[in-house]
Design an enzyme around this catalytic site. Structure first.
Site, PDB file in Angstrom:
ATOM      1  CG  HIS A  86      17.761  43.963  38.037  1.00  8.10           C
ATOM      2  ND1 HIS A  86      18.639  44.609  37.779  1.00  8.10           N
ATOM      3  CD2 HIS A  86      17.145  43.790  36.718  1.00  8.10           C
ATOM      4  CE1 HIS A  86      18.579  45.619  36.821  1.00  8.10           C
ATOM      5  NE2 HIS A  86      17.843  44.623  36.013  1.00  8.10           N
ATOM      6  CG  ASP A  88      22.021  43.702  39.971  1.00  6.44           C
ATOM      7  OD1 ASP A  88      20.797  43.667  39.673  1.00  6.44           O
ATOM      8  OD2 ASP A  88      23.025  43.234  39.209  1.00  6.44           O
ATOM      9  CG  ASP A 119      18.502  47.833  33.351  1.00  9.71           C
ATOM     10  OD1 ASP A 119      17.804  47.034  33.849  1.00  9.71           O
ATOM     11  OD2 ASP A 119      19.622  47.629  32.567  1.00  9.71           O
ATOM     12  CD  GLU A 153      19.366  41.895  34.440  1.00 12.73           C
ATOM     13  OE1 GLU A 153      18.985  41.392  33.489  1.00 12.73           O
ATOM     14  OE2 GLU A 153      19.956  42.855  34.807  1.00 12.73           O
ATOM     15  CD  GLU A 154      22.156  45.411  34.928  1.00 11.44           C
ATOM     16  OE1 GLU A 154      22.649  44.918  33.906  1.00 11.44           O
ATOM     17  OE2 GLU A 154      21.129  46.446  35.001  1.00 11.44           O
ATOM     18  CG  ASP A 180      14.961  44.330  33.588  1.00 13.26           C
ATOM     19  OD1 ASP A 180      15.147  45.746  33.395  1.00 13.26           O
ATOM     20  OD2 ASP A 180      15.765  43.323  33.890  1.00 13.26           O
ATOM     21  CG  HIS A 427      23.537  48.232  30.413  1.00 17.05           C
ATOM     22  ND1 HIS A 427      23.804  46.976  29.935  1.00 17.05           N
ATOM     23  CD2 HIS A 427      22.376  48.226  31.187  1.00 17.05           C
ATOM     24  CE1 HIS A 427      22.982  46.005  30.601  1.00 17.05           C
ATOM     25  NE2 HIS A 427      22.133  46.733  31.454  1.00 17.05           N
TER      26      HIS A 427
END
Length: 456
Positions: A86, A88, A119, A153-154, A180, A427
């Site tokens: 991903h 995003d 990530d 994805e997020e 991931d 994150h």
């Protein structure tokens, strides 16, 4: 392979500059004001995939953010690999905790700092450059490759399952590879071969029509907080065993080989106590800590609400109370069936004097690819060739719903071979990616495609 490694080493600075440009795009899927950045990131990937030597690089529109697809399909008689990732990223708050701006990539102490570095932009980029390295030095790939890169994805991949369902032929492959995930620690390559699923709900308990004075009405009516406490206590026995009838019926035992693989990790209980700060560990009786974390289902109370929450005392009987619970599920457990069992349990244990209703949350199916599968063992061998230590085989305690969706819709084995580390702040502020794993990861991916071609 030597020529490929020399090419990657020679082009390292150029490639990192390219990665910087990718990481500078503020492709935050959770914030609508970054819709244009999402589009720019998708367009960046189409160009990068094309320049790497892949074909049919295209943007596919969905009912959400676009999916980027590309392929190279000239390895006749060899397996086809679908690489998922991903583009995003998570929001960057709190911004003041970043040592350098989150979208201005910076290298410090051989770590690349930026939102998305680990990530998942950094790991997606590695797959693209591995393909480039092989094509530039070898002229062809040992396997057929397809890329499916999404931009949601997020936020839970809301549009991707429908896209996969509608494009089964486009995405048809023999194995799915996803980078991931991470390694259990620095220098210890790790393959995750299973993830737990998820289901959850919020339980609402309603008593009187409004909050009541506890002096005037205490002892005459049921207290919703007491009622929900009684209900929540009914979910487990004193040994941590889930007391919902039928909850464990579909749980399959761990194989001897898996038990041995877990024991070989030599992760002590003391390390979990140190990590969590809990005075002691507790869980389902009769199972090791790693089994409880990875291969046993759970039922957790995530939050309770009700009554007066301010400073001091307010002598009321609250009108209502609620609690949120989630279950982590293991392969063979069906989220829909577990929800039905929970609802049946709640109805059977409903305290007197209150009304109880439930509100359901999203559900995700568990998945597992047998860790002795040839695609996983080939990945393990590729890791060991580069890192010079045995590969660890783990299951993940968390959930990645889209992995289960791929498993269900395409019915393919999934190989989770990540290169991130647990302390890389994905994150969180100051997300980073160790360049040692960037370099070794590139080599590992290249080795994997040749290993996979040999064993398939």
């Amino acid at each position: 392979m030597k020529l490929i490694e020399e090419y990657l080493k020679e082009k390292r600075n150029d490639h990192l500059e390219e990665l910087f440009s990718f990481l500078s795009l503020e492709s935050i899927s959770a914030l609508p004001e970054h819709k244009e950045d999402i589009q720019k990131a998708a367009e960046w990937l189409v160009l990068a995939l094309t320049n790497a030597g892949l074909e049919n690089a295209s943007i596919y529109e969905t009912n959400g953010n676009p999916v980027v697809y590309a392929d190279w399909l000239h390895a006749e008689g060899k397996p086809t690999v679908l690489v998922y990732g991903h583009y995003d990223v998570q929001p960057v708050d709190p911004l003041e905790l970043w040592e350098t701006p989150p979208f201005s990539p910076d290298i410090r102490d051989e770590k690349l700092y930026a939102r998305g570095a680990s990530d998942d932009k950094g790991q997606v980029f590695m797959h693209i450059k591995a393909i480039e390295g092989i094509l530039q030095t070898n002229g062809s790939l040992p396997v057929n490759i397809k890329f499916c890169l999404e931009g949601e994805e997020e936020i839970g991949s809301p549009a991707l399952p429908l896209f996969v369902e509608e494009n089964k032929e486009l995405l048809d492959a023999d194995v799915i590879v996803i980078s991931d995930t991470g390694m259990i620690k620095q220098g210890k390559p790790t393959i995750c071969y299973g993830l737990r699923g998820l289901c959850g709900m919020e339980i609402h308990v309603k008593g009187p029509k409004s909050d009541l004075h506890s002096g005037l009405f205490g002892g005459a009516i049921q207290n919703p907080i007491a009622a929900i406490s009684e209900l929540l206590a009914s979910f487990h026995d004193q040994n941590g065993v889930i007391a919902v009838e039928g909850f464990y019926d579909r749980v399959t035992p761990l194989t001897k080989e898996e038990k041995e693989a877990f024991e070989a990790l030599q992760i002590s209980d003391d390390s979990f106590i140190e990590q969590t700060g809990s005075p002691t560990l507790f869980g389902e009786e009769g199972f090791s800590t790693l089994e409880r974390l990875w291969v046993r289902p759970t039922l957790e109370i995530n939050g309770i609400k009700g009554g007066f929450q301010g400073t001091g005392v307010k002598t009321v009987i609250p009108s209502e109370a609620s609690a949120k619970i989630t279950c982590r599920l293991v392969p063979a457990q069906d989220p829909e069936e577990i929800v039905a069992l929970l609802e049946k349990h709640i109805e059977a244990h409903k305290p007197k004097g209150v009304d109880v209703t439930v509100q359901l949350f999203d559900k995700g199916t568990p998945f597992v690819t047998p860790f002795d599968h040839k695609a996983i063992q080939a990945a393990g061998k590729a890791y060991e060739t580069v890192y010079k230590v045995p590969t660890s085989y783990t299951r993940g305690g968390g959930s990645i719903p889209i992995v289960a969706a791929f498993d269900q819709i395409l019915n393919l084995p999934v190989v989770l071979m990540g290169f991130g580390l647990p302390d890389e702040n994905f994150h969180a502020p100051n997300e980073h990616f160790h360049l040692e794993n960037y370099d070794k990861g590139l080599q590992t991916i290249c080795h994997y495609w040749f290993e996979l071609a040999e064993v398939w």
